[in-house]
Design a protein around this motif. Structure first.
Motif, PDB file in Angstrom:
ATOM      1  N   UNK A   1      49.439  55.751  26.047  1.00 25.54           N
ATOM      2  CA  UNK A   1      48.061  55.376  25.760  1.00 25.54           C
ATOM      3  C   UNK A   1      47.240  56.656  25.706  1.00 25.54           C
ATOM      4  N   UNK A   2      46.442  56.791  24.660  1.00 24.57           N
ATOM      5  CA  UNK A   2      45.526  57.932  24.535  1.00 24.57           C
ATOM      6  C   UNK A   2      44.120  57.387  24.304  1.00 24.57           C
ATOM      7  N   UNK A   3      43.179  57.859  25.121  1.00 26.96           N
ATOM      8  CA  UNK A   3      41.782  57.503  24.913  1.00 26.96           C
ATOM      9  C   UNK A   3      40.976  58.772  24.668  1.00 26.96           C
ATOM     10  N   UNK A   4      39.863  58.584  23.993  1.00 26.05           N
ATOM     11  CA  UNK A   4      38.916  59.671  23.765  1.00 26.05           C
ATOM     12  C   UNK A   4      37.608  59.311  24.441  1.00 26.05           C
ATOM     13  N   UNK A   5      37.040  60.269  25.143  1.00 26.80           N
ATOM     14  CA  UNK A   5      35.701  60.094  25.695  1.00 26.80           C
ATOM     15  C   UNK A   5      34.746  60.396  24.539  1.00 26.80           C
ATOM     16  N   UNK A   6      34.104  59.358  24.024  1.00 30.77           N
ATOM     17  CA  UNK A   6      33.299  59.531  22.806  1.00 30.77           C
ATOM     18  C   UNK A   6      31.827  59.774  23.088  1.00 30.77           C
TER      19      UNK A   6
ATOM     20  N   UNK B   1      42.659  55.749  21.137  1.00 31.63           N
ATOM     21  CA  UNK B   1      43.086  56.359  19.880  1.00 31.63           C
ATOM     22  C   UNK B   1      44.496  55.908  19.531  1.00 31.63           C
ATOM     23  N   UNK B   2      45.374  55.801  20.547  1.00 28.38           N
ATOM     24  CA  UNK B   2      46.733  55.278  20.386  1.00 28.38           C
ATOM     25  C   UNK B   2      47.050  54.481  21.633  1.00 28.38           C
ATOM     26  N   UNK B   3      47.737  53.366  21.461  1.00 28.88           N
ATOM     27  CA  UNK B   3      48.111  52.616  22.649  1.00 28.88           C
ATOM     28  C   UNK B   3      48.336  51.156  22.394  1.00 28.88           C
ATOM     29  N   UNK B   4      48.287  50.378  23.476  1.00 26.33           N
ATOM     30  CA  UNK B   4      48.705  48.983  23.411  1.00 26.33           C
ATOM     31  C   UNK B   4      47.721  48.017  22.746  1.00 26.33           C
ATOM     32  N   UNK B   5      46.495  48.423  22.520  1.00 25.11           N
ATOM     33  CA  UNK B   5      45.499  47.516  21.943  1.00 25.11           C
ATOM     34  C   UNK B   5      45.257  47.847  20.473  1.00 25.11           C
ATOM     35  N   UNK B   6      44.842  46.829  19.710  1.00 28.75           N
ATOM     36  CA  UNK B   6      44.387  47.080  18.345  1.00 28.75           C
ATOM     37  C   UNK B   6      42.987  47.701  18.401  1.00 28.75           C
ATOM     38  N   UNK B   7      42.228  47.373  19.444  1.00 28.99           N
ATOM     39  CA  UNK B   7      40.892  47.937  19.690  1.00 28.99           C
ATOM     40  C   UNK B   7      40.680  48.008  21.191  1.00 28.99           C
TER      41      UNK B   7
ATOM     42  N   UNK C   1      31.571  47.311  30.368  1.00 27.78           N
ATOM     43  CA  UNK C   1      31.657  46.413  29.224  1.00 27.78           C
ATOM     44  C   UNK C   1      32.852  46.883  28.405  1.00 27.78           C
ATOM     45  N   UNK C   2      33.811  46.002  28.232  1.00 29.13           N
ATOM     46  CA  UNK C   2      35.017  46.321  27.469  1.00 29.13           C
ATOM     47  C   UNK C   2      35.125  45.373  26.298  1.00 29.13           C
ATOM     48  N   UNK C   3      35.287  45.936  25.105  1.00 27.45           N
ATOM     49  CA  UNK C   3      35.628  45.162  23.914  1.00 27.45           C
ATOM     50  C   UNK C   3      37.069  45.509  23.582  1.00 27.45           C
ATOM     51  N   UNK C   4      37.887  44.493  23.356  1.00 30.32           N
ATOM     52  CA  UNK C   4      39.286  44.754  23.035  1.00 30.32           C
ATOM     53  C   UNK C   4      39.805  43.714  22.047  1.00 30.32           C
ATOM     54  N   UNK C   5      40.787  44.146  21.301  1.00 28.85           N
ATOM     55  CA  UNK C   5      41.462  43.274  20.351  1.00 28.85           C
ATOM     56  C   UNK C   5      42.955  43.493  20.550  1.00 28.85           C
ATOM     57  N   UNK C   6      43.689  42.400  20.545  1.00 25.99           N
ATOM     58  CA  UNK C   6      45.126  42.484  20.765  1.00 25.99           C
ATOM     59  C   UNK C   6      45.854  42.700  19.435  1.00 25.99           C
ATOM     60  N   UNK C   7      46.984  43.404  19.481  1.00 25.26           N
ATOM     61  CA  UNK C   7      47.743  43.627  18.256  1.00 25.26           C
ATOM     62  C   UNK C   7      48.579  42.401  17.880  1.00 25.26           C
TER      63      UNK C   7
END
Length: 166
Positions: A71-76, A89-95, A114-120
């Protein structure tokens, strides 16, 4: 097309906003607030002990025994001491879009996630939604327990996690 889900959790802590920022803006503390059973570890050299815009953080997380995931995240976004945002940026979620907000209140700080997520995987991802929801709920309950042990309890507060679906 898969749906976007979101969750919102609010926790008050009897510490100053500066103390809350100091703890939560350090990537190394993610390991402390993630359930041990998730097999969470930071893989990257995150180039400093504080989050900053553009920072990439790489992890390994093991949501299923024997199945480590990259899993890779970016602090935006970072606006010290008010909020920061991490996005997958890469990982288990579509978003994955996670906002961390800190607001001063009398006697401490109010933290809102607050988390927004979308499953692959389209419909298969939707079918796994209840499993993911339970995992996320366990993660935020664990974080609530750990931070309460570290910083103290807020009077008459319990862990509150609300899920939404668009």
């Amino acid at each position: 097309m898969s749906r976007t889900f979101s969750l919102r959790t609010v926790q008050n802590l009897p510490i100053s906003p500066a103390e809350a920022w100091d703890f939560f803006s350090r990537p190394d503390n993610l390991v402390r607030i993630t359930p041990p059973g998730m097999g969470f570890s930071i893989r990257s050299h995150h180039h400093g002990d504080r989050m900053y815009p553009g920072q990439l953080i790489e992890y390994t997380v093991t949501p299923f025994p024997g199945m480590p995931l990259y899993w890779m995240t970016e602090i935006t976004h970072v606006s010290e001491p008010f909020y920061f945002v991490d996005e997958q940026r890469f990982g288990p979620y579509a978003l994955w879009h996670h906002q961390h907000h800190f607001r001063e209140r009398e006697g401490g700080v109010e933290m809102t996630d607050i988390v927004h997520y979308r499953l692959p995987f389209g419909i298969f991802g939707v079918l796994g939604g209840s499993f993911v929801r339970k995992k996320l709920e366990a993660i935020f309950r664990h974080r609530y327990d750990v931070t309460t042990q570290l910083f103290g309890a807020w009077p008459e507060q319990s862990c509150s996690i609300r899920f939404f679906r668009s």
